[in-house]
Scaffold this active site. Structure first.
Site, PDB file in Angstrom:
ATOM      1  N   THR A 154       0.842  -1.193   0.000  1.00  0.00           N
ATOM      2  CA  THR A 154       0.000   0.000   0.000  1.00  0.00           C
ATOM      3  C   THR A 154       0.879   1.244   0.000  1.00  0.00           C
ATOM      4  O   THR A 154       2.057   1.182   0.394  1.00  0.00           O
ATOM      5  CB  THR A 154      -0.937   0.029   1.225  1.00  0.00           C
ATOM      6  OG1 THR A 154      -1.837   1.140   1.099  1.00  0.00           O
ATOM      7  CG2 THR A 154      -0.152   0.184   2.522  1.00  0.00           C
ATOM      8  N   LYS A 197      -2.909   3.189   6.824  1.00  0.00           N
ATOM      9  CA  LYS A 197      -3.066   1.728   6.838  1.00  0.00           C
ATOM     10  C   LYS A 197      -1.784   1.051   7.332  1.00  0.00           C
ATOM     11  O   LYS A 197      -1.829   0.124   8.142  1.00  0.00           O
ATOM     12  CB  LYS A 197      -3.419   1.239   5.429  1.00  0.00           C
ATOM     13  CG  LYS A 197      -3.763  -0.231   5.355  1.00  0.00           C
ATOM     14  CD  LYS A 197      -3.992  -0.680   3.918  1.00  0.00           C
ATOM     15  CE  LYS A 197      -5.252  -0.126   3.310  1.00  0.00           C
ATOM     16  NZ  LYS A 197      -5.536  -0.725   1.976  1.00  0.00           N
ATOM     17  N   GLU A 241      -2.536  -2.719 -11.075  1.00  0.00           N
ATOM     18  CA  GLU A 241      -3.931  -2.478 -11.444  1.00  0.00           C
ATOM     19  C   GLU A 241      -4.826  -3.533 -10.806  1.00  0.00           C
ATOM     20  O   GLU A 241      -4.569  -4.737 -10.922  1.00  0.00           O
ATOM     21  CB  GLU A 241      -4.085  -2.517 -12.974  1.00  0.00           C
ATOM     22  CG  GLU A 241      -5.266  -1.722 -13.460  1.00  0.00           C
ATOM     23  CD  GLU A 241      -5.305  -1.623 -14.985  1.00  0.00           C
ATOM     24  OE1 GLU A 241      -6.412  -1.428 -15.506  1.00  0.00           O
ATOM     25  OE2 GLU A 241      -4.248  -1.761 -15.628  1.00  0.00           O
ATOM     26  N   ASP A 257      -7.584  -6.026   0.334  1.00  0.00           N
ATOM     27  CA  ASP A 257      -8.617  -5.328  -0.417  1.00  0.00           C
ATOM     28  C   ASP A 257      -9.873  -5.396   0.437  1.00  0.00           C
ATOM     29  O   ASP A 257     -10.131  -6.408   1.098  1.00  0.00           O
ATOM     30  CB  ASP A 257      -8.848  -5.967  -1.793  1.00  0.00           C
ATOM     31  CG  ASP A 257      -9.635  -5.047  -2.717  1.00  0.00           C
ATOM     32  OD1 ASP A 257      -9.465  -3.806  -2.616  1.00  0.00           O
ATOM     33  OD2 ASP A 257     -10.419  -5.536  -3.546  1.00  0.00           O
ATOM     34  N   PHE A 296     -13.650   7.916   7.693  1.00  0.00           N
ATOM     35  CA  PHE A 296     -13.573   8.217   6.270  1.00  0.00           C
ATOM     36  C   PHE A 296     -14.415   7.211   5.510  1.00  0.00           C
ATOM     37  O   PHE A 296     -14.972   6.285   6.095  1.00  0.00           O
ATOM     38  CB  PHE A 296     -12.113   8.209   5.787  1.00  0.00           C
ATOM     39  CG  PHE A 296     -11.443   6.863   5.886  1.00  0.00           C
ATOM     40  CD1 PHE A 296     -11.382   6.024   4.787  1.00  0.00           C
ATOM     41  CD2 PHE A 296     -10.874   6.433   7.075  1.00  0.00           C
ATOM     42  CE1 PHE A 296     -10.773   4.775   4.875  1.00  0.00           C
ATOM     43  CE2 PHE A 296     -10.261   5.195   7.173  1.00  0.00           C
ATOM     44  CZ  PHE A 296     -10.212   4.369   6.068  1.00  0.00           C
ATOM     45  N   LYS A 337     -13.861   1.740  16.566  1.00  0.00           N
ATOM     46  CA  LYS A 337     -13.867   1.163  15.221  1.00  0.00           C
ATOM     47  C   LYS A 337     -12.717   0.171  15.036  1.00  0.00           C
ATOM     48  O   LYS A 337     -12.923  -0.955  14.567  1.00  0.00           O
ATOM     49  CB  LYS A 337     -13.779   2.268  14.164  1.00  0.00           C
ATOM     50  CG  LYS A 337     -13.735   1.720  12.747  1.00  0.00           C
ATOM     51  CD  LYS A 337     -13.388   2.763  11.717  1.00  0.00           C
ATOM     52  CE  LYS A 337     -13.130   2.110  10.368  1.00  0.00           C
ATOM     53  NZ  LYS A 337     -12.712   3.068   9.338  1.00  0.00           N
ATOM     54  N   HIS A 380     -13.101  -4.692  10.234  1.00  0.00           N
ATOM     55  CA  HIS A 380     -12.843  -5.803   9.316  1.00  0.00           C
ATOM     56  C   HIS A 380     -11.344  -5.988   9.103  1.00  0.00           C
ATOM     57  O   HIS A 380     -10.849  -7.107   9.090  1.00  0.00           O
ATOM     58  CB  HIS A 380     -13.560  -5.565   7.989  1.00  0.00           C
ATOM     59  CG  HIS A 380     -13.333  -4.203   7.395  1.00  0.00           C
ATOM     60  ND1 HIS A 380     -13.534  -3.030   8.096  1.00  0.00           N
ATOM     61  CD2 HIS A 380     -12.929  -3.815   6.166  1.00  0.00           C
ATOM     62  CE1 HIS A 380     -13.264  -1.985   7.326  1.00  0.00           C
ATOM     63  NE2 HIS A 380     -12.885  -2.438   6.156  1.00  0.00           N
ATOM     64  N   ARG A 381     -10.605  -4.879   8.983  1.00  0.00           N
ATOM     65  CA  ARG A 381      -9.155  -4.991   8.775  1.00  0.00           C
ATOM     66  C   ARG A 381      -8.482  -5.536  10.029  1.00  0.00           C
ATOM     67  O   ARG A 381      -7.595  -6.383   9.949  1.00  0.00           O
ATOM     68  CB  ARG A 381      -8.567  -3.632   8.392  1.00  0.00           C
ATOM     69  CG  ARG A 381      -7.058  -3.713   8.079  1.00  0.00           C
ATOM     70  CD  ARG A 381      -6.495  -2.418   7.510  1.00  0.00           C
ATOM     71  NE  ARG A 381      -7.070  -2.154   6.212  1.00  0.00           N
ATOM     72  CZ  ARG A 381      -7.847  -1.090   5.929  1.00  0.00           C
ATOM     73  NH1 ARG A 381      -8.123  -0.215   6.869  1.00  0.00           N
ATOM     74  NH2 ARG A 381      -8.339  -0.922   4.723  1.00  0.00           N
TER      75      ARG A 381
END
Length: 198
Positions: free
Chosen positions: A12, A17, A44, A73, A154, A177, A182-183
């Site tokens: 990333t 992150k 990509e 992702d 965000f 949070k 989820h992360r």
């Protein structure tokens, strides 16, 4: 004998992150991201699932750098929209990364919907030398609110209330949070897997 920690490269360019992952990984690994390698190509994301996109990034970067590579992702899956926006979460409003447009479209598409259940999902992939070692996922269930609430966070945070809460992620703040995200849940599985390998 070399006691230096092994390097973990996060696929990333998002400093927030990287820092979040660094805090969870601790000092077992030297955590860097692709900004440490300015010549790396942009990968990509052409996959149609979180796993495909995370795998594309992990494999591409792991062919270019030494050490373990971790990619992820993630996005929002809304049941009333048949799982959309999903992998297209960041461009749902028509412009990549425009959170305001994404939220506007979400409110339009959800207007009048009785079923408002949704989840944030994250898939992480670990790779080394062009080979996938393992993949992990995490999710947090909740619902889409009628309108944005709160000024923090965000993305879809102002429109998403996690299960068990009336407030949006924006109102609950980063500490709450990150404790259920989820992360964070996917990364906990990564950490457990890495611990098992040592």
């Amino acid at each position: 004998m070399d006691d230096a920690p092994k390097r973990l490269v996060i696929a990333t360019r998002n400093a927030h992150k990287t820092e979040e992952i660094r805090e969870m990984i601790g000092d077992r690994f030297e955590v860097v991201d692709v900004t440490a390698f300015p010549d790396l190509p942009e990968v990509e994301e052409t996959g149609t699932s979180f796993l495909e996109n995370a795998t594309l990034k992990a494999l591409a970067i792991s062919r270019e750098v030494e050490g373990l590579v971790l990619s992820d992702d993630s996005g929002l899956e809304v049941d009333a929209l048949d799982g959309r926006p999903g992998v297209w979460s960041s461009s749902f409003g028509g412009e990549e990364g425009n959170h305001a447009k994404n939220n506007e479209r979400m409110m339009r598409e959800m207007a009048g919907q009785e079923v408002r259940t949704a989840r944030f999902r994250c898939v992480m992939v670990l790779a080394e030398a062009g080979e996938v070692l393992a993949h992990f996922d995490g999710s947090v269930e909740g619902r889409v609110l009628d309108e944005p609430s709160g000024g923090g966070g965000f993305g879809y945070d102002p429109l998403f209330a996690p299960e068990g809460y009336e407030q949006s992620f924006s109102e609950l703040g980063a500490e709450v949070k990150n404790g259920m995200s989820h992360r964070g849940r996917a990364l906990a599985k990564v950490v457990a897997w890495l611990d098992e390998q040592n």
